[in-house]
Write an enzyme that holds these catalytic residues in place. Structure first.
Site, PDB file in Angstrom:
ATOM      1  N   THR A 103       0.808  -0.747   0.488  1.00  0.00           N
ATOM      2  CA  THR A 103       0.415   0.435  -0.052  1.00  0.00           C
ATOM      3  C   THR A 103       1.037   0.731   0.137  1.00  0.00           C
ATOM      4  O   THR A 103       0.898   1.813  -1.083  1.00  0.00           O
ATOM      5  CB  THR A 103      -0.782   0.475   1.062  1.00  0.00           C
ATOM      6  OG1 THR A 103      -0.321   0.161   2.512  1.00  0.00           O
ATOM      7  CG2 THR A 103      -1.855  -0.755   1.456  1.00  0.00           C
TER       8      THR A 103
ATOM      9  N   LYS B  69       3.929  -6.954   3.785  1.00  0.00           N
ATOM     10  CA  LYS B  69       3.859  -5.638   3.771  1.00  0.00           C
ATOM     11  C   LYS B  69       3.270  -5.032   5.207  1.00  0.00           C
ATOM     12  O   LYS B  69       2.676  -6.057   5.998  1.00  0.00           O
ATOM     13  CB  LYS B  69       2.611  -5.452   2.594  1.00  0.00           C
ATOM     14  CG  LYS B  69       1.531  -6.052   2.933  1.00  0.00           C
ATOM     15  CD  LYS B  69       0.897  -4.906   3.999  1.00  0.00           C
ATOM     16  CE  LYS B  69       0.427  -3.285   3.638  1.00  0.00           C
ATOM     17  NZ  LYS B  69      -0.190  -2.736   4.173  1.00  0.00           N
TER      18      LYS B  69
ATOM     19  N   THR C 157       0.499  -5.779  12.749  1.00  0.00           N
ATOM     20  CA  THR C 157       0.564  -5.739  11.875  1.00  0.00           C
ATOM     21  C   THR C 157       0.830  -4.845  10.348  1.00  0.00           C
ATOM     22  O   THR C 157       1.742  -4.280  10.662  1.00  0.00           O
ATOM     23  CB  THR C 157      -0.151  -3.642  12.514  1.00  0.00           C
ATOM     24  OG1 THR C 157       0.017  -3.842  13.937  1.00  0.00           O
ATOM     25  CG2 THR C 157      -0.663  -3.384  12.182  1.00  0.00           C
TER      26      THR C 157
ATOM     27  N   THR D 137      -7.917  10.883   1.326  1.00  0.00           N
ATOM     28  CA  THR D 137      -7.944  11.312   0.118  1.00  0.00           C
ATOM     29  C   THR D 137      -7.086  11.030  -1.861  1.00  0.00           C
ATOM     30  O   THR D 137      -5.939  10.639  -1.335  1.00  0.00           O
ATOM     31  CB  THR D 137      -8.351  12.874   0.297  1.00  0.00           C
ATOM     32  OG1 THR D 137      -6.662  12.945   1.129  1.00  0.00           O
ATOM     33  CG2 THR D 137      -9.657  12.785   1.005  1.00  0.00           C
TER      34      THR D 137
ATOM     35  N   ASN E 236      -0.030  10.977   6.295  1.00  0.00           N
ATOM     36  CA  ASN E 236      -0.870  10.454   7.384  1.00  0.00           C
ATOM     37  C   ASN E 236      -1.739  11.907   6.813  1.00  0.00           C
ATOM     38  O   ASN E 236      -2.919  11.412   7.714  1.00  0.00           O
ATOM     39  CB  ASN E 236      -0.552  10.383   8.383  1.00  0.00           C
ATOM     40  CG  ASN E 236      -0.461   8.500   8.404  1.00  0.00           C
ATOM     41  OD1 ASN E 236      -1.142   7.279   7.709  1.00  0.00           O
ATOM     42  ND2 ASN E 236       1.004   8.267   8.472  1.00  0.00           N
TER      43      ASN E 236
END
Lengths: 408, 408
Positions: free
Chosen positions: A158, A184, A195, A408, A403
């Site tokens: 990502t 990842k 995580t 958006t 972040n």
């Protein structure tokens, strides 16, 4: 160290290096750019499987579906993954979508649904655009091949900047066994489980039960010891698939090469974990915190994680400021037993605090050291014999930039 | 609300507004610029005292000295404070220095040493330049006067941008009683006690014991519910001094105006705590997290603090991105009981998640709301009747800038 000498790093190895594995990836339209966002690892045979999942109360739908599959028979033959959308907090529809993904890939591959697992990573709370996903799954089997490990690694990223892969070879009972992994993770990294997404493949002949034992132990000292931002994701998961195609006697704790295999397995886990920490969002360096001389392993772990998670320690590393006061403040707030008069702190080999007293050190040399891309913070509590290591990264302008504008 | 109506905010009030208190500040050379860095509050009489201290294992020397003074007789008549140097992790010499500061001010004021407390804030691990400090203490008494509250507020600041002060008047048994407070705190803010310095004065006639009871309760729901960066300092402390000069019957829990006084006291604490959060290093806004419908007060507190402490929530607020997935991920990792199907999340009055399902909302309106300088995040778990509120601030480029270069 003799144990370490037992395995060999395979420089160009990927998740398809262990016998029996193929992989691949493609772009189906979940990411706005043309980057790959759908991938799969497929095994020639039903593989023994082990997995660890996030402890976040809001487990994402694909994790529930993978748990269903694993619970059904303890074997998986394919792992499907998409990036760009986490399919988390998506309610009944999200769960139905994850099940539909599983069914679609099973159909394409001619497998029972229970032999397929599903993982997702990306933005939380949006429904998957299923027509795109299903078209992608239809096209996926022909992209899956023995050289597709690299494409798979691309498909799971990502905000990551680099692919994360590791592969080792280890001799087990006179046979060559491989362990390989891809991972990842860059933001929302504070594993618990872990995580991140991790995929480990091996051709070792090992049962699901023993594989789980190895994975749980390795996770505790690798994936669960990294942090980027203290935020535990809803989608964390590491899954291991063992094809058994290397043959030989089954690997159990009684096997003479069990320990050698465990060390090789641990190396792959640690390597992937450190790559995630180093590639933390906005990071310029990998930080390693070693806590020695603690009263217990739990205390050492808690202190190491508190130091590595401190925003003030992280920004000081970014600024190459040998501000050990922030390190000691973090040690002190970890909620663990500390003798306030016996603590040593070193930055690499530069002693800055000895027996809790400031040491005159060469500030220029310390600054030079902290400017590097790898910083070691060594804390010796002089209270006992337990130790732990945690990894993380610095906190930078780019972390804020990334972040403040992720969704958006 | 009737209770709230019982006290009046005194707009220009400071710590010298309650009867019997004088204060002042000056520059003695601990800060590089000419800003004040030494101050004191002095009472005309020995004041009843209550205090709370950091739970960080490495308590700074001045805290130990203040605890000695308070333990000796339960009264204080003067509080000395310096900024620019925390006198923390400074060993035996640091402790001797803090005691020498206490002795010097006591001598100047003609008081017993046990009636003087000392606090420090600033960089950790450096010895105080005692000649400068002692010269400052010598000059301090003539700077201490009834209008010196503002100078005192200046003297306690470090990276703070604004002075933090609050003052109220409340009717107790027909007499006017005042409660006033001053605080500092901008970075290393994750109070436990409270990562900050707070000074509260009152002319109420109240014993040290009852004062402590009030302070401990107020701290739990105010100072201990703010966070800037998750780092608990070595120097946190809030001290309350009560001169008793308003007269009247002693305030005890049986006094008919006890509740009114407690509410007034809580208001001053909350006001100071919120000012610290709003003035967090690099902050552009105050964030308030309200957790409702929790199974217990502890669960509500833990969840509120986890959400307010999330770097991803903080950066989303900075970027005015209504990324509620990060809020729900933080709720889920707080380690508290959560029903994953019944959670509502509101940004101000904009519902973004209802019964754990995404709600279609006006993104432009949400962005407009998040761009403001006050953001409310309201989480209703629909599990019980407990609630809690926490305050913090956004995570910005300026936080990184300030902390990558604090010490140098």
């Amino acid at each position: 160290m003799t144990l370490l000498g037992r395995f060999t790093v395979v420089p160009d190895g990927t998740v398809t290096t262990p016998q029996g594995f193929r992989a691949g990836g493609l772009h189906c339209g979940l990411k706005k750019t043309e980057r790959y966002d759908l991938g799969a690892i497929v095994c020639d045979v039903p593989a023994a499987v082990a997995a660890v999942y996030t402890l976040n109360a809001f487990q994402a739908a694909p994790l529930l579906v993978t748990q269903e599959s694993v619970a059904a028979g303890g074997k998986l033959q394919a792992m499907l993954v998409n990036s760009g959308n986490a399919n988390a907090c998506t309610g009944e529809q999200g769960l139905a979508d994850a099940r539909e993904m599983r069914a679609a890939l099973a159909r394409q591959l001619g497998l029972a649904e229970n032999l397929v697992g599903v993982t997702s990573t990306g933005v939380i709370g949006e429904l998957l655009p299923m027509p795109k996903v299903l078209s992608g799954i239809e096209a996926l089997p022909e992209k899956v091949h023995a050289e597709g490990g690299d494409d798979f690694c691309q498909a799971i990223l990502t905000t990551d900047l680099v692919k994360k892969v590791a592969c080792v070879r280890v001799n087990v009972g006179g046979r060559e066994v491989h362990v390989a992994g891809a991972a990842k993770g860059s933001g929302m990294i504070h594993p618990n489980m872990a995580t991140m997404l991790g995929f480990v493949t091996t051709d070792a002949n090992i049962s699901s039960e023993h594989l789980q034992q190895l994975l749980s132990a390795a996770t505790d000292s690798t994936f669960n010891m990294i942090t980027v931002d203290g935020d535990t994701s809803t989608n964390d998961m590491v899954v291991v698939m063992a094809s058994g195609l290397a043959g030989g006697d089954a690997l159990t704790p009684d096997h003479p090469d069990w320990e050698a295999f465990a060390v090789a397995f641990g190396y792959v886990s640690e390597h992937l974990a450190k790559m995630i920490a180093r590639d933390g969002e906005g990071a310029t360096k990998l930080i390693e915190v070693n806590v020695l001389g603690a009263a217990s392993r739990d205390a050492a772990r808690a202190i190491a994680k508190t130091v590595i998670g401190s925003s003030l320690v992280k920004t000081a590393c970014f600024g190459a400021d040998a501000n050990w006061g922030r390190i000691i403040a973090a040690v002190g707030r970890a909620g663990q037993p500390v003798q306030t008069e016996t603590v040593d702190v070193q930055l690499g080999d530069i002693m800055v605090l000895s027996q809790s007293r400031p040491v005159k050190f060469d500030e220029d040399r310390a600054e030079e050291y902290l400017k590097g891309d790898f910083v070691q913070i060594n804390v010796n509590l002089h209270m006992g014999n337990s130790s732990a290591t945690a990894w993380g990264c610095d906190l930078t302008y780019d972390y804020v930039r990334i972040n403040a504008a992720y969704r958006t």
